[in-house]
Structure formats: C-alpha cells, structure tokens
Enzyme design. Structure first.
Site, PDB file in Angstrom:
ATOM      1  N   GLY A   9      12.219  11.783  19.580  1.00 46.61           N
ATOM      2  CA  GLY A   9      12.232  10.350  19.836  1.00 46.61           C
ATOM      3  C   GLY A   9      13.650   9.837  19.814  1.00 46.61           C
ATOM      4  O   GLY A   9      14.582  10.549  19.410  1.00 46.61           O
ATOM      5  N   LYS A  15      11.585   9.719  12.786  1.00 43.45           N
ATOM      6  CA  LYS A  15      11.516  11.180  12.700  1.00 43.45           C
ATOM      7  C   LYS A  15      11.701  11.678  11.274  1.00 43.45           C
ATOM      8  O   LYS A  15      10.935  12.519  10.800  1.00 43.45           O
ATOM      9  CB  LYS A  15      12.564  11.808  13.631  1.00 43.45           C
ATOM     10  CG  LYS A  15      12.345  11.491  15.107  1.00 43.45           C
ATOM     11  CD  LYS A  15      13.435  12.038  15.996  1.00 43.45           C
ATOM     12  CE  LYS A  15      14.820  11.525  15.716  1.00 43.45           C
ATOM     13  NZ  LYS A  15      15.029  10.079  15.946  1.00 43.45           N
ATOM     14  N   GLU A  86      16.787  17.029  12.483  1.00 43.93           N
ATOM     15  CA  GLU A  86      18.003  17.058  13.308  1.00 43.93           C
ATOM     16  C   GLU A  86      18.053  18.338  14.153  1.00 43.93           C
ATOM     17  O   GLU A  86      19.109  18.954  14.326  1.00 43.93           O
ATOM     18  CB  GLU A  86      19.257  16.933  12.437  1.00 43.93           C
ATOM     19  CG  GLU A  86      19.286  15.713  11.534  1.00 43.93           C
ATOM     20  CD  GLU A  86      19.335  14.374  12.265  1.00 43.93           C
ATOM     21  OE1 GLU A  86      19.599  14.357  13.480  1.00 43.93           O
ATOM     22  OE2 GLU A  86      19.097  13.343  11.611  1.00 43.93           O
ATOM     23  N   ILE A 170      28.409  11.586  14.517  1.00 49.18           N
ATOM     24  CA  ILE A 170      27.344  11.225  13.595  1.00 49.18           C
ATOM     25  C   ILE A 170      27.460   9.760  13.212  1.00 49.18           C
ATOM     26  O   ILE A 170      28.532   9.272  12.863  1.00 49.18           O
ATOM     27  CB  ILE A 170      27.401  12.119  12.328  1.00 49.18           C
ATOM     28  CG1 ILE A 170      27.321  13.597  12.703  1.00 49.18           C
ATOM     29  CG2 ILE A 170      26.309  11.746  11.345  1.00 49.18           C
ATOM     30  CD1 ILE A 170      26.066  14.018  13.426  1.00 49.18           C
ATOM     31  N   HIS A 183      17.947  -1.441  29.718  1.00 48.29           N
ATOM     32  CA  HIS A 183      19.047  -1.926  28.893  1.00 48.29           C
ATOM     33  C   HIS A 183      20.132  -0.872  28.682  1.00 48.29           C
ATOM     34  O   HIS A 183      21.261  -1.215  28.356  1.00 48.29           O
ATOM     35  CB  HIS A 183      18.529  -2.489  27.570  1.00 48.29           C
ATOM     36  CG  HIS A 183      17.926  -3.838  27.750  1.00 48.29           C
ATOM     37  ND1 HIS A 183      16.593  -4.101  27.514  1.00 48.29           N
ATOM     38  CD2 HIS A 183      18.465  -5.002  28.207  1.00 48.29           C
ATOM     39  CE1 HIS A 183      16.351  -5.374  27.789  1.00 48.29           C
ATOM     40  NE2 HIS A 183      17.474  -5.937  28.212  1.00 48.29           N
TER      41      HIS A 183
END
Length: 193
Positions: A9, A15, A86, A170, A183
């Site tokens: 996602g 998640k 991740e 990150i 968008h």
C-alpha cells in the site's frame, strides 16, 4: 499450505500496524513468529517495527547480505509464521530465500511494504514479490488532498513535490504523502513561501 504473501500500500495505509496485529494474533494463540524489517528504516532505530499509532516491536534487521532462509532455520525452523516489514527494501535473493522458507520449511511468510517509490518505479523487493508471491493484497488509504484512493507516494521538500533524486530516502509524514494519481500529477499548492 504455506504461502508467500505480499501486502502492499501507499504510505499511511496501515502496513506496520497490520504486521503487529498479525504477530499479536499468532502469539495470543501460543504460536511463535519471526519478525524482520529492513536495516534501512532508521526512523525509530534499527530492528524496530513501529506504527504511526505508537505500537512497536523489536525485529531482526535485514541487511542486503542477510539470508532470510538461514535466519529462519537458525532462529526457529518451527515458527508458525515469518513477518517482514519494509519488504520493498529486500533484494531479489532475499525474496527467493523467502520462497524457500515457504516451500522447504512449510512456514508462511507475510511481507508488508510499498509497491512503488516517489517516482512511481518499483523497488527491487517489490518487483520480485509481485512475481513470486502466492497472494497479493492491496492495503488502502486515502489521498492526502482528496477522498480518492491513494496509490502513489509523493516526496516533499520545502512544501513542494520532488520527482527526482535517490530512490531511498527514509522519512515519514514530514517527507511523504499518500496521493491519488490526479494529485500526484497535479498537486495543489501547499506552501507559497
């Protein structure tokens, strides 16, 4: 029958909270899990799975040369499930090692991560999980700017969208917004400064 799952996602789609929920459900039934995450995610320190809601757990920090199959064999070859957060940062070899965990050890592996980066390119781990996973599941969230489904991640710098740069940088809400395609291509003006 064990399977390899890829749950993906956009940023903010839940998640990490989902992986923590799955771990809790297994453990509440007395079943052991192995938690892993990328060493690249340093937002809360190495080897931590942390949700935006504040829940967190320690996890094995995967480096590029970490062998998922060997870690599981050494840590607990009888684990009920392996959970990897991740997973977009996994290497091709690590994805193939996850398939070995499923096929050779009979342990389900659930991976959670981003599908695409801020340039709408696939990460290495994502690419190979899309190819090798037995089950794909999209985790949904809404666009930062409207109520449509967010399918992309917009990197921000100084209140403006960034479309070029290193693939991996990150960050959290201060740096990335989940956005819809419209968008992403036509962001509203965020900061006139």
């Amino acid at each position: 029958m064990a399977q390899l799952f890829f749950k993906y996602g956009a940023m903010n789609s839940g998640k990490s909270i989902e992986i923590l929920k799955v771990a809790h459900n297994y453990e509440e039934q007395g079943k052991s899990v192995i938690l892993m995450t990328s060493i690249l995610d340093t937002r809360s320190g190495h080897g931590k799975i942390v949700s935006r809601m504040g829940l967190n757990r320690d996890a094995i920090a995967l480096k590029d040369d970490s062998n998922v199959f060997e870690i599981v064999k050494e840590k607990n070859p009888n684990a009920a499930c392996v959970l990897i957060d991740e997973c977009e940062f996994m290497t091709k070899d690590q994805v193939l090692q996850a398939t070995q965990v499923v096929d050779d050890l009979g342990i389900p592996v659930m991976t959670f991560g981003l599908k695409n980066d801020f340039k709408n390119e696939l990460f290495e781990g994502t690419k190979y999980l899309l190819l090798y996973a037995d089950k794909l599941e999209e985790m949904k969230t809404i666009c930062w700017f409207c109520t449509k489904k967010a399918t992309m991640n917009m990197r921000m710098a100084n209140g403006k969208p960034v479309y070029d740069g290193e693939q991996i940088s990150i960050g959290g809400n201060e740096m990335y917004y989940p956005v819809c395609r419209r968008h992403y291509n036509h962001p509203p003006m965020l900061d006139e400064n």
